[in-house]
Scaffold this motif. Structure first.
Motif, PDB file in Angstrom:
ATOM      1  N   GLN A 113       0.453  -1.293  -0.302  1.00  0.00           N
ATOM      2  CA  GLN A 113      -0.366   0.468   0.258  1.00  0.00           C
ATOM      3  C   GLN A 113       0.640   1.210  -0.144  1.00  0.00           C
ATOM      4  OE1 GLN A 113      -3.379   0.031  -0.053  1.00  0.00           O
ATOM      5  NE2 GLN A 113      -3.556  -2.367  -0.508  1.00  0.00           N
ATOM      6  N   ALA A 114       1.019   2.160  -0.898  1.00  0.00           N
ATOM      7  CA  ALA A 114       1.770   3.064  -1.051  1.00  0.00           C
ATOM      8  C   ALA A 114       0.266   4.569  -0.832  1.00  0.00           C
ATOM      9  CB  ALA A 114       2.103   3.332  -2.619  1.00  0.00           C
ATOM     10  N   THR A 115       1.578   4.963   0.298  1.00  0.00           N
ATOM     11  CA  THR A 115       1.117   6.849   0.797  1.00  0.00           C
ATOM     12  C   THR A 115       1.857   7.783  -0.444  1.00  0.00           C
ATOM     13  OG1 THR A 115       0.353   5.384   2.390  1.00  0.00           O
ATOM     14  CG2 THR A 115       0.360   7.659   2.069  1.00  0.00           C
ATOM     15  N   ALA A 116       1.845   8.929  -1.289  1.00  0.00           N
ATOM     16  CA  ALA A 116       2.870   9.578  -1.120  1.00  0.00           C
ATOM     17  C   ALA A 116       2.768  10.604   0.049  1.00  0.00           C
ATOM     18  CB  ALA A 116       2.028  10.450  -2.790  1.00  0.00           C
ATOM     19  N   LEU A 117       4.163  11.625  -0.178  1.00  0.00           N
ATOM     20  CA  LEU A 117       3.987  12.359   1.312  1.00  0.00           C
ATOM     21  C   LEU A 117       4.140  13.113   0.204  1.00  0.00           C
ATOM     22  CD1 LEU A 117       7.374  10.461   2.552  1.00  0.00           C
ATOM     23  CD2 LEU A 117       5.210   9.835   3.035  1.00  0.00           C
ATOM     24  N   PRO A 118       3.709  14.746  -0.069  1.00  0.00           N
ATOM     25  CA  PRO A 118       3.156  15.275   0.254  1.00  0.00           C
ATOM     26  C   PRO A 118       4.937  16.557   0.286  1.00  0.00           C
ATOM     27  CG  PRO A 118       2.375  15.553   2.090  1.00  0.00           C
ATOM     28  CD  PRO A 118       2.683  14.081   2.176  1.00  0.00           C
ATOM     29  N   PRO A 119       4.872  17.345  -0.531  1.00  0.00           N
ATOM     30  CA  PRO A 119       6.212  18.305  -0.726  1.00  0.00           C
ATOM     31  C   PRO A 119       6.356  19.081   0.502  1.00  0.00           C
ATOM     32  CG  PRO A 119       4.689  18.841  -2.797  1.00  0.00           C
ATOM     33  CD  PRO A 119       4.094  17.503  -2.170  1.00  0.00           C
ATOM     34  N   GLY A 120       7.658  18.993   1.190  1.00  0.00           N
ATOM     35  CA  GLY A 120       7.738  19.441   2.254  1.00  0.00           C
ATOM     36  C   GLY A 120       7.798  18.616   3.786  1.00  0.00           C
ATOM     37  N   ALA A 121       7.321  17.669   3.313  1.00  0.00           N
ATOM     38  CA  ALA A 121       6.809  16.130   4.639  1.00  0.00           C
ATOM     39  C   ALA A 121       7.730  16.227   4.835  1.00  0.00           C
ATOM     40  CB  ALA A 121       5.542  15.142   3.908  1.00  0.00           C
ATOM     41  N   LEU A 122       9.089  15.580   4.111  1.00  0.00           N
ATOM     42  CA  LEU A 122      10.220  14.720   4.552  1.00  0.00           C
ATOM     43  C   LEU A 122      11.394  15.997   4.703  1.00  0.00           C
ATOM     44  CD1 LEU A 122      10.844  11.553   2.070  1.00  0.00           C
ATOM     45  CD2 LEU A 122      10.821  11.714   4.709  1.00  0.00           C
ATOM     46  N   ARG A 123      12.319  15.711   4.996  1.00  0.00           N
ATOM     47  CA  ARG A 123      13.593  16.615   5.871  1.00  0.00           C
ATOM     48  C   ARG A 123      14.876  15.597   6.011  1.00  0.00           C
ATOM     49  NH1 ARG A 123      11.456  18.519   9.838  1.00  0.00           N
ATOM     50  NH2 ARG A 123      13.595  18.239  11.722  1.00  0.00           N
ATOM     51  N   PHE A 124      15.652  16.133   5.065  1.00  0.00           N
ATOM     52  CA  PHE A 124      17.272  15.869   5.231  1.00  0.00           C
ATOM     53  C   PHE A 124      18.191  16.792   5.452  1.00  0.00           C
ATOM     54  CE2 PHE A 124      16.885  13.100   1.263  1.00  0.00           C
ATOM     55  CZ  PHE A 124      15.382  12.459   0.581  1.00  0.00           C
ATOM     56  N   THR A 125      19.306  16.447   6.659  1.00  0.00           N
ATOM     57  CA  THR A 125      20.032  16.869   6.674  1.00  0.00           C
ATOM     58  C   THR A 125      21.096  16.129   6.750  1.00  0.00           C
ATOM     59  OG1 THR A 125      18.089  17.302   8.972  1.00  0.00           O
ATOM     60  CG2 THR A 125      20.108  18.137   9.052  1.00  0.00           C
ATOM     61  N   PRO A 126      22.199  17.100   5.885  1.00  0.00           N
ATOM     62  CA  PRO A 126      23.308  16.335   6.166  1.00  0.00           C
ATOM     63  C   PRO A 126      23.910  16.593   7.251  1.00  0.00           C
ATOM     64  CG  PRO A 126      23.747  18.918   5.021  1.00  0.00           C
ATOM     65  CD  PRO A 126      21.919  18.205   5.272  1.00  0.00           C
ATOM     66  N   LEU A 127      24.925  14.900   7.894  1.00  0.00           N
ATOM     67  CA  LEU A 127      25.729  14.778   9.465  1.00  0.00           C
ATOM     68  C   LEU A 127      26.924  14.952   8.963  1.00  0.00           C
ATOM     69  CD1 LEU A 127      23.594  12.300  10.893  1.00  0.00           C
ATOM     70  CD2 LEU A 127      23.042  14.514  10.772  1.00  0.00           C
ATOM     71  N   ASP A 128      27.627  14.348   8.206  1.00  0.00           N
ATOM     72  CA  ASP A 128      28.834  14.742   7.323  1.00  0.00           C
ATOM     73  C   ASP A 128      29.478  14.316   6.401  1.00  0.00           C
ATOM     74  OD1 ASP A 128      30.110  13.911  10.160  1.00  0.00           O
ATOM     75  OD2 ASP A 128      29.384  11.847  10.557  1.00  0.00           O
ATOM     76  N   HIS A 129      30.266  14.993   6.237  1.00  0.00           N
ATOM     77  CA  HIS A 129      31.055  15.160   4.213  1.00  0.00           C
ATOM     78  C   HIS A 129      31.629  14.272   4.632  1.00  0.00           C
ATOM     79  CE1 HIS A 129      28.173  18.716   4.466  1.00  0.00           C
ATOM     80  NE2 HIS A 129      27.784  18.072   3.115  1.00  0.00           N
ATOM     81  N   ALA A 130      32.335  13.489   2.711  1.00  0.00           N
ATOM     82  CA  ALA A 130      33.367  13.362   2.997  1.00  0.00           C
ATOM     83  C   ALA A 130      33.945  13.588   1.972  1.00  0.00           C
ATOM     84  CB  ALA A 130      33.319  11.672   2.349  1.00  0.00           C
ATOM     85  N   GLU A 131      35.473  13.643   1.309  1.00  0.00           N
ATOM     86  CA  GLU A 131      35.788  14.183   0.476  1.00  0.00           C
ATOM     87  C   GLU A 131      35.837  12.680  -0.527  1.00  0.00           C
ATOM     88  OE1 GLU A 131      39.273  16.807   0.293  1.00  0.00           O
ATOM     89  OE2 GLU A 131      39.776  15.874  -1.530  1.00  0.00           O
ATOM     90  N   VAL A 132      35.379  12.588  -1.819  1.00  0.00           N
ATOM     91  CA  VAL A 132      35.531  11.784  -2.762  1.00  0.00           C
ATOM     92  C   VAL A 132      35.411  12.604  -4.037  1.00  0.00           C
ATOM     93  CG1 VAL A 132      33.720  10.340  -3.561  1.00  0.00           C
ATOM     94  CG2 VAL A 132      33.167  10.992  -1.172  1.00  0.00           C
ATOM     95  N   ALA A 133      36.255  12.006  -4.851  1.00  0.00           N
ATOM     96  CA  ALA A 133      36.477  12.260  -6.004  1.00  0.00           C
ATOM     97  C   ALA A 133      36.876  14.058  -6.798  1.00  0.00           C
ATOM     98  CB  ALA A 133      35.708  12.316  -7.126  1.00  0.00           C
ATOM     99  N   GLY A 134      37.664  14.316  -5.061  1.00  0.00           N
ATOM    100  CA  GLY A 134      37.839  15.623  -5.382  1.00  0.00           C
ATOM    101  C   GLY A 134      36.281  17.199  -5.199  1.00  0.00           C
ATOM    102  N   ARG A 135      35.495  15.735  -4.487  1.00  0.00           N
ATOM    103  CA  ARG A 135      34.380  16.664  -3.737  1.00  0.00           C
ATOM    104  C   ARG A 135      34.385  16.543  -2.769  1.00  0.00           C
ATOM    105  NH1 ARG A 135      34.352  14.479  -8.863  1.00  0.00           N
ATOM    106  NH2 ARG A 135      33.380  15.449 -11.074  1.00  0.00           N
ATOM    107  N   GLU A 136      33.660  17.010  -1.763  1.00  0.00           N
ATOM    108  CA  GLU A 136      33.226  17.362  -1.028  1.00  0.00           C
ATOM    109  C   GLU A 136      31.688  16.655  -0.420  1.00  0.00           C
ATOM    110  OE1 GLU A 136      33.813  18.718   2.799  1.00  0.00           O
ATOM    111  OE2 GLU A 136      36.146  17.682   1.317  1.00  0.00           O
ATOM    112  N   VAL A 137      31.158  15.243  -0.593  1.00  0.00           N
ATOM    113  CA  VAL A 137      29.581  15.075  -0.719  1.00  0.00           C
ATOM    114  C   VAL A 137      29.316  14.676   1.163  1.00  0.00           C
ATOM    115  CG1 VAL A 137      28.717  12.825  -1.774  1.00  0.00           C
ATOM    116  CG2 VAL A 137      30.936  14.233  -2.807  1.00  0.00           C
ATOM    117  N   PRO A 138      28.049  15.227   1.437  1.00  0.00           N
ATOM    118  CA  PRO A 138      27.604  14.317   2.377  1.00  0.00           C
ATOM    119  C   PRO A 138      27.410  13.292   2.139  1.00  0.00           C
ATOM    120  CG  PRO A 138      26.219  16.189   1.162  1.00  0.00           C
ATOM    121  CD  PRO A 138      27.102  16.016   0.429  1.00  0.00           C
TER     122      PRO A 138
END
Lengths: 795, 378
Positions: free
Chosen positions: B300-325
């Motif tokens: 059973q699927a429920t669509a989560l409306p825009p803004g219902a989810l929140r993404f918070t980066p905690l740690d970055h790693a240097e990957v291929a010369g870039r800072e990636v969370p």
């Protein structure tokens, strides 16, 4: 002090501008010929390299079908089996005004490294949607061509690079491809290709028609000519430098007496020569570049005609080439002037002119020269006996020519001695004795003349022999009155039926590409027909040749294949699909660099049923009517039909172009040799005053003396010419029987053309007469004044 | 997985890729770069030249709300859409408890909205595979054009393939074609062979498969099969390893880019230990646009409306010369979900013609389980 000394040394040239001009001209000409030839070679090689780089093809293995094409589903099938292959479509097409090689690549799967895929990938979307590339020259030649093409110098001349889908469209090959290329790294554990695609032939990297290899002989020929011209040019420089040193002997003495150390004097003279070397080298480079630019279109046409090699008609300027040419000039100057400089450094300061002592010293030198000539002749014999390959062939040529050149003064001295013994009267005896005495001074120039004349006779004989043989051979090979190129199999069938209904014969030309005895080769089908039985030229054949060929009991091979593989009638050759087959005969195949074999039509059709009919040779009693009928009733275009005369004209045109360069270089070499003789005579005329003055004092008029001087030069030149004839014929024989066989795989019968020799002799004599005219005329005009000076001066 | 053509577009000022070639990249790299450029061309032309023109793009079809997806037809390719992909990810473990991640993606992007026979086909295909372990990450790519049988997706039976890489349906006739798949792909260096068995139904994201991607209404068609049980074998440089685990297949297509300001996205697929599944993404532009789907163990699927989810980066790693969370906290407050994701290997960079981060993770917090993380535009 050095400045003053240098000024004094250089003032000589201000007083003898003609001498300066000759020195510079000799050096410049030598440089021009050498560097011009180098420029031609470099341009052609760069073109081959760019052709190779276009697909980075040389290092890749390929998969081909014997018929020359395969369905494009093979590509998808092999890719899905994990094989990293890329598809290529290649074919000839008329685009606009030019016939070009259309190359269709698949840039998404093409292995990295080719300049073609890189071009395509620079703007992939437009390439995939139909934008292709061609060399600017090709674009100009094609004119309006109906394709969307951009100029690119990376695409070889005569080639058009497009996406594979477009190439299929233009070549009418929808659903078909020409070959697959294999990326170098493949996954392990894949189903073997032999199992997946048993009817495809795997061709290892580097095999196949390698342009650089095929055209090597052509370039080696050019290089040899360039080197010869350079050597002859150095003779001029040697004479001019020798003269300048001789004339400045008094000046050197004065300078030394005034306290200029010998070392400084040598350094100054060295600097002077380096300066001239730079000046003449720069001039020579300009001339060489112009000459190369002038000759390149012909060279390009030859290479394209002979090998299909994509050489552009426009020359690039390459600084490395210029530096190398200048280096060569300076080295040549050092060689030519080194002897004079050495003599200055080592001979006693007050060494008087001692012609007799000189002559005796040179008798020793002559013995050494004779010994060297014999050694070279032995080396030549050894090379002829045991040498193999093109380089050995040229080494043989060089050794034989040098041996002849070195032995010539010895022989001339002998001849002059004999003539002297037969002479009656004091003037005649003096004439021969004096000629002998002066021979060492002239011998270098005479050797140059000998080389130039011999080269002329040899190359001329080769070209004329070749032309005579080639024309006869063309008449035998091109017997069909009309040739027709069908556009597709359906049209081929229509043509066959149409011609048969008219009661005329249509002989199909079908072939597959193959590898025979490890060489790129083609296998042709031959219909059993009187055309071939009666006309096809053979060099060597078994009895019942034609019946056995028709029955599929053997194959014919061309001379190239026979020579390279040591095959003859009765031997066995292994062919793809056919296996081991006896060789029934060997036929001459001039102008073709590839190996070739011929099978009976039935045997061919049974083994390669898919091979398309590329051409029909039609026999007809009324060719013009047949051509009209083909056009009107079958709707063939005039571009598809060639009549016999046009085919012959085209073949001959290619042939003539091949040797056009040779002819041009030949003429230039001869001019340089005449100049060398002129320089030597000028040198000699200055020095000989000392010897002529007593004769004048004894009562010979300047006019008689001038006449004798001119006569001597003409006699020596005539002797050289007589000697040059056998040397030239030997050269021709070497070219025909050794060089050509090594380079092309053809051996040609030598034919003699005495009328050509007479023309050459007349020309050479005229050149010598011109060369001797100025010194003789000077002697006549200024005789008493100059001759008196001899007694007035210390010499 | 959100549809976004910008996933193919590196963020503008970015350092050149590191000199060392990626595992499996090898000789194909220049082609990869060139094709990446092609893809960017296809995508950016519309992004820049046609932004604001609404939903119609150069003759390509555009997703419509209310259009019902129909299977098995819609498992196949949609040549009149500008971009489409089939993306399978699997979180796996071997007998010793070592974790692995495997992915196989097939992308399609034509330069004309049609299919033609032979090499004339305008359909360009791109395949990516990846294999991640705790201390290694392998990636490889392939390119092909349609029309000559080198790459494509067929529906009867379902098969998605490029060269020898393939995903083929072995489902019974009465099942959905995606219920049972066999997967095989690899290079000279690494490879895998997996069998996938679905234990639940297909899940349509958004509004019956119409998945909105931005505040101005750009959207894609997007559905998943998130319920695979996986068994199979990995081919590693050290030798073969038997593995089992879970898999998730996305199929998404559209013709529309995101808004010009959207630079990239972060996307997760999470398999909860209690059998729930969750898909969530955020698109990073002037505003953050988030959306997702909550799926019960029964599907059973429920669509989560825009803004219902929140993404918070905690740690970055240097990957291929870039800072990636590489470590995130993901919150869905209304559903009582707050989890922290830990990547199996922070260096799961897909260093291919088109490059991005994609790798397996474990999560804990209010719930725990395993999943996959994709991050583009860094």
């Amino acid at each position: 002090m050095n400045r003053a000394a240098l000024g004094a040394l250089l003032s000589h040239w201000a007083r003898h501008p003609f001498q300066l001009a000759m020195l510079l001209m000799g050096l410049a000409l030598a440089t021009a010929l050498w560097s011009g030839v180098q420029a031609l070679n470099a341009e052609a090689r760069a073109a081959y390299a760019s052709a190779e780089e276009l697909l980075a093809d040389g290092g890749l293995a390929r998969l081909e079908h014997p018929s020359g094409r395969m369905p494009d589903a093979e590509f998808g099938r092999l890719r899905r089996a994990g094989w990293m292959v890329s598809a290529v479509v290649e074919g000839r097409a008329r685009l606009g005004q030019a016939r070009v090689t259309l190359l269709g690549i698949e840039p998404l799967s093409a292995p990295a490294g080719g300049t073609g895929p890189a071009l395509a990938q620079a703007d992939l979307e437009s390439f995939l949607s139909g934008t292709g590339f061609a060399h600017p020259q090709t674009l100009a030649e094609m004119g309006d061509n109906g394709l969307d093409l951009r100029p690119s110098g990376a695409v070889p001349v005569g080639m058009v690079l497009v996406d594979i889908a477009q190439a299929q469209d233009v070549l009418d090959m929808r659903g078909q491809i020409t070959r697959l290329t294999l990326a170098p790294d493949q996954r392990k554990g894949l189903t073997p290709l032999a199992e997946l695609a048993p009817d495809l032939t795997l061709i290892p990297p580097g095999e196949g028609a390698d342009l650089a290899g095929l055209t090597d002989s052509f370039h080696l020929n050019l290089t040899a000519f360039g080197l010869l011209a350079f050597a002859v040019g150095l003779f001029i420089v040697h004479s001019a430098v020798g003269l300048a040193f001789e004339q400045r002997r008094g000046l050197f003495r004065s300078l030394r007496a005034m306290g200029v150390p010998l070392r400084n004097l040598c350094a100054l003279l060295g600097a002077e020569m380096a300066l001239f070397g730079l000046l003449a080298g720069a001039l020579g480079l300009v001339l060489g570049y112009l000459m190369a630019a002038l000759l390149l279109p012909d060279v390009a046409l030859s290479l394209r005609g002979l090998y299909g090699a994509p050489v552009p008609g426009a020359l690039q300027f390459n600084p490395v080439w210029a530096a190398a040419g200048l280096g060569m000039t300076l080295a040549g100057m050092a060689i030519a002037g080194g002897q004079a400089l050495w003599r200055l450094a080592h001979l006693p300061l007050l060494a008087p002119a001692q012609p007799r002592a000189w002559a005796q010293a040179s008798a020793r030198a002559r013995r050494a020269q004779a010994a060297l000539a014999v050694a070279l002749a032995l080396a030549a014999l050894g090379l002829a006996q045991w040498g193999g390959g093109l380089v050995a062939g040229f080494a043989l040529l060089a050794a034989a020519l040098l041996a002849c050149a070195l032995i010539m003064p010895v022989l001339l001295a002998g001849a002059l001695a004999l003539a002297g013994r037969a002479a009656r009267g004091p003037v005649a005896q003096w004439f021969w004795a004096d000629s002998r005495q002066n021979l060492p001074r002239l011998s270098l120039a005479l050797m140059a003349l000998l080389l130039a004349l011999a080269a002329n006779i040899g190359v001329g004989t080769m070209v004329s022999s070749f032309r005579a043989t080639f024309i006869g051979w063309l008449d035998q090979r091109l017997v069909a009155e009309v040739n027709v190129i069908p556009r597709d199999p359906a049209e081929a069938a229509r043509i066959r039926a149409f011609v048969a209904a008219r009661g005329e014969a249509a002989l199909p030309v079908q072939r597959v590409d193959a590898t025979l005895a490890g060489q790129p080769a083609q296998i042709y089908a031959m219909k059993d027909h009187a055309t071939f039985r009666d006309n096809w030229p053979m060099l060597d054949a078994l009895p019942d040749l034609w019946d056995r060929l028709a029955a599929g009991k053997g194959v014919l091979i061309n001379e190239q294949l026979a020579h390279r593989d040591g095959l003859g009638p009765g031997d066995v050759l292994t062919l793809p699909q056919l296996g081991a087959m006896p060789v029934l005969g060997v036929y001459p195949d001039y102008g073709n660099p590839l190996a070739q074999a011929v099978t009976g039509l039935d045997l061919f059709a049974a083994n390669w049923p898919d091979a398309p009919v590329r051409q029909y040779a039609l026999r007809s009693d009324a060719p013009q009517a047949l051509i009209a009928a083909l056009q009107d009733e079958l709707g063939l275009s005039s571009g598809q039909i060639t009549d016999q005369a046009a085919a012959k004209a085209m073949s001959l045109a290619i042939f003539e172009r091949t040797f056009l360069i040779t002819g041009a270089l030949n003429l230039l070499t001869l001019s340089v040799a005449a100049l060398a003789l002129f320089a030597a005579l000028m040198t000699l005329s200055g020095m000989r005053l000392v010897q002529l003055a007593p004769l004048w004092a004894l009562g010979l008029t300047p006019r008689a003396l001038a006449g004798l001087e001119a006569l001597r030069a003409l006699v020596l030149a005539a002797m050289t010419m007589i000697f040059a004839l056998p040397v030239g014929l030997m050269l021709a024989q070497l070219l025909l029987a050794v060089i050509n066989v090594q380079a092309f795989g053809w051996r040609l019968p030598m034919q003699l053309f005495p009328a050509d020799w007479a023309r050459l002799a007349a020309g050479a004599w005229l050149a010598v007469a011109l060369a001797v005219a100025l010194p003789a005329w000077r002697l006549w005009r200024d005789g008493p004044r100059d001759l008196l000076k001899v007694f007035a001066h210390e010499r | 997985m959100p549809f976004n053509s910008h996933r193919l577009k590196p963020a503008p000022p970015r350092p050149p890729p590191p000199p060392a070639p990626p595992p499996g990249g090898g000789a194909a790299r220049p082609v990869g770069r060139a094709l990446a450029v092609l893809w960017l061309g296809l995508v950016s032309a519309q992004a820049q030249g046609f932004a604001g023109l609404g939903l119609e793009v150069e003759g390509f079809a555009a997703p419509q709300r209310g259009h019902a997806l129909e299977f098995p037809r819609d498992h196949g390719a949609h040549p009149d859409y500008r971009i489409e992909w089939w993306y399978l990810t699997a979180t796996l473990s071997d007998a010793d408890g070592q974790d692995y991640g495997v992915q196989l993606a097939l992308f399609r992007s034509p330069y004309a909205p049609e299919e033609r026979e032979g090499f004339a086909s305008p359909q360009i295909w791109m395949g990516h595979i990846g294999l991640t372990s705790r201390d290694a990450h392998f990636a490889a790519e392939r390119f092909a054009r349609g029309g000559v049988g080198q790459a494509g997706v067929s529906t009867a039976p379902f098969e998605a393939f490029i060269d020898e890489w393939r995903m083929i349906s072995t489902a019974a006739p009465d099942q959905d074609a995606l219920d049972h798949l066999e997967l095989r792909a690899g290079t000279a260096e690494f490879g895998f062979e997996l069998t996938l068995q679905a234990t639940g139904p297909l899940v349509l994201h958004g509004d019956q498969g119409f998945s909105v991607k931005s505040f101005d209404g750009r959207a894609s068609y997007y559905y998943s099969q998130p319920f695979y049980q996986v068994t199979g074998q990995l081919d590693l440089p050290d030798g073969p390893v038997g593995v089992t685990g879970q898999g998730w297949l996305d199929h998404e297509w559209s013709s529309q880019p995101l808004s010009d300001d959207q630079q990239g996205w972060d996307w997760v697929s999470l398999s909860f230990e209690d059998g729930h599944r969750m898909m969530g993404f955020q698109l990073r532009g002037h505003d953050i646009f988030t959306a997702g789907t909550w799926v019960t163990p029964e599907g059973q699927a429920t669509a989560l409306p825009p803004g219902a989810l929140r993404f918070t980066p905690l740690d970055h790693a240097e990957v291929a010369g870039r800072e990636v969370p590489v470590r995130w906290r993901i919150d869905w407050e209304d559903g009582g979900v707050s989890v922290i994701t830990e990547p199996l290997n922070p260096h799961a960079w897909m260093d291919l013609g088109i490059s991005y981060w994609e790798g397996p993770l474990r999560f804990s917090g209010s719930h725990s389980g395993r999943g996959y993380l994709e991050m583009t535009g860094y």
